[in-house]
Write a protein that holds these residues in place. Structure first.
Motif, PDB file in Angstrom:
ATOM      1  N   LYS A 147      -9.597  -1.174   0.441  1.00 17.56           N
ATOM      2  CA  LYS A 147      -8.309  -1.867   0.449  1.00 17.56           C
ATOM      3  C   LYS A 147      -8.456  -3.364   0.661  1.00 17.56           C
ATOM      4  O   LYS A 147      -7.520  -4.124   0.381  1.00 17.56           O
ATOM      5  N   GLN A 198       0.594   3.884  -3.095  1.00 17.45           N
ATOM      6  CA  GLN A 198       0.050   5.219  -2.869  1.00 17.45           C
ATOM      7  C   GLN A 198       0.953   6.307  -3.451  1.00 17.45           C
ATOM      8  O   GLN A 198       0.537   7.455  -3.549  1.00 17.45           O
ATOM      9  N   ILE A 254       0.828  -1.207   0.000  1.00 16.79           N
ATOM     10  CA  ILE A 254       0.000   0.000   0.000  1.00 16.79           C
ATOM     11  C   ILE A 254       0.856   1.248   0.000  1.00 16.79           C
ATOM     12  O   ILE A 254       0.590   2.219  -0.736  1.00 16.79           O
TER      13      ILE A 254
END
Length: 359
Positions: free
Chosen positions: A348, A319, A315
């Motif tokens: 997510k 990002q 993640i």
């Protein structure tokens, strides 16, 4: 030799594709060269092809000098970019000095970025020497360097004056580099041309064996597809994002493992399988499509599973992806095999389920 034309709002330019083109680079590139040129290459490519290009420039009456950089994705950074600027300044390059990128995707991206920013814009020419750069990175004007937190995060859209893809230089590619380029070739079939995907299924053995006719067709078809997409969307406001199929996951792999540990094409290959699995999670394709993609990638000698690292690290890297908009992650997936789409992911848990087998 076959020629394509890239038509964008900012610039039109040719792609020359054929065998032994370096030997006639003086004739092919003469209309796109100014009186002085800077050849930027690396320590691997220079011993193989620099003399041929220098000879061609001599025949064309072009004054030239060379800048030789270290080789590897790990050098695609500010420090190496400054070596280009140092060389340009030391040789008193002017705004009209033509920069020539002789190398793979790293050289092409850095030279393009240097050209976009040196004296606020100098002309440049791409002479890609890897399969990956011939079918993808040399076409379309994306230039960049990496940042420790993200791949290709610092760059500019800046189109070359011409692209010269000499297929004969691919004979010097190590098998791993050839496979990495095949990942980008397979990508074109997945995202926009199921007939081409099927052609690749039938001809992958010939491509791996570097049969000239098969390689020529793969390079030409890939460049034609990219030229068409770039012509419609030069600065990636819409469908050009399709060309990033597998790249959000792939860039995360490269950043986590360290640039150059996984080749870009290897990371993209594993990323494309993950993109398929995400599309499965969204109910758009079935596992048979994912398995078909994985089988073709394996036939090309590519990895189909990513390295294992924690979900939080995935993640964090994703990002920083360039496609993030208003804080929302966007992924290129498949509506069906042969048709790409862009999907915003706010949940997510969908990503967690996609990555679960590899955590």
């Amino acid at each position: 030799m076959r020629t394509l034309t890239v038509n964008t709002p900012s610039h039109h330019y040719p792609i020359f594709i054929g065998e032994q083109l370096l030997a006639c680079a003086d004739t092919l590139l003469a209309p796109y060269l100014n009186k002085k040129a800077a050849i930027i290459t690396n320590q691997t490519v220079a011993p193989l092809y620099l003399t041929r290009l220098q000879t061609a420039l001599d025949k064309a009456g072009i004054k030239h000098f060379s800048i030789i950089l270290p080789d590897g994705e790990q050098y695609k950074n500010w420090q190496t970019l400054n070596l280009i600027f140092d060389g340009l300044m030391q040789h008193r390059a002017e705004r009209k000095t033509t920069l020539i990128a002789l190398g793979g995707g790293v050289i092409g991206d850095m030279v393009g970025f240097a050209a976009a920013t040196y004296q606020r814009g100098a002309p440049f020419i791409q002479i890609p020497t890897t399969l990956l750069s011939q079918v993808d990175s040399s076409v379309g004007g994306k230039t960049a360097i990496n940042h420790p937190l993200g791949k290709n995060m610092i760059g500019a859209f800046y189109q070359p004056q011409a692209v010269l893809a000499d297929l004969s230089v691919l004979n010097s590619l190590p098998p791993r580099e050839l496979s990495a380029g095949l990942a980008e070739v397979i990508k074109y079939g997945m995202l926009g041309d199921i007939d081409f995907f099927e052609w690749l299924e039938n001809n992958m053995d010939a491509l791996v064996q570097q049969e000239p006719a098969a390689l020529a067709e793969a390079v030409y078809h890939s460049c034609a597809m990219k030229a068409d997409i770039v012509g419609q969307d030069e600065t990636e406001q819409g469908i050009r994002a399709w060309l990033n199929l597998g790249h959000t996951f792939g860039h995360a792999i490269e950043a986590e493992m360290g640039y150059g540990v996984w080749l870009h094409g290897e990371a993209v290959a594993a990323g494309m399988v993950l993109a398929c699995r995400l599309s499965e999670q969204l109910g758009r394709i079935g596992s048979h499509d994912t398995n078909r993609v994985a089988a073709l990638l394996q036939k090309a000698g590519l990895p189909v599973a990513p390295p294992r690292f924690p979900f939080e690290r995935w993640i964090e890297h994703m990002q920083h992806d360039k496609k993030v908009s208003s804080g929302v992650m966007r992924f290129i997936g498949l509506q069906h095999l042969g048709k790409a789409d862009i999907t915003e992911i706010t949940d997510k848990e969908i990503l967690h389920q996609t990555l679960m087998p590899y955590l």
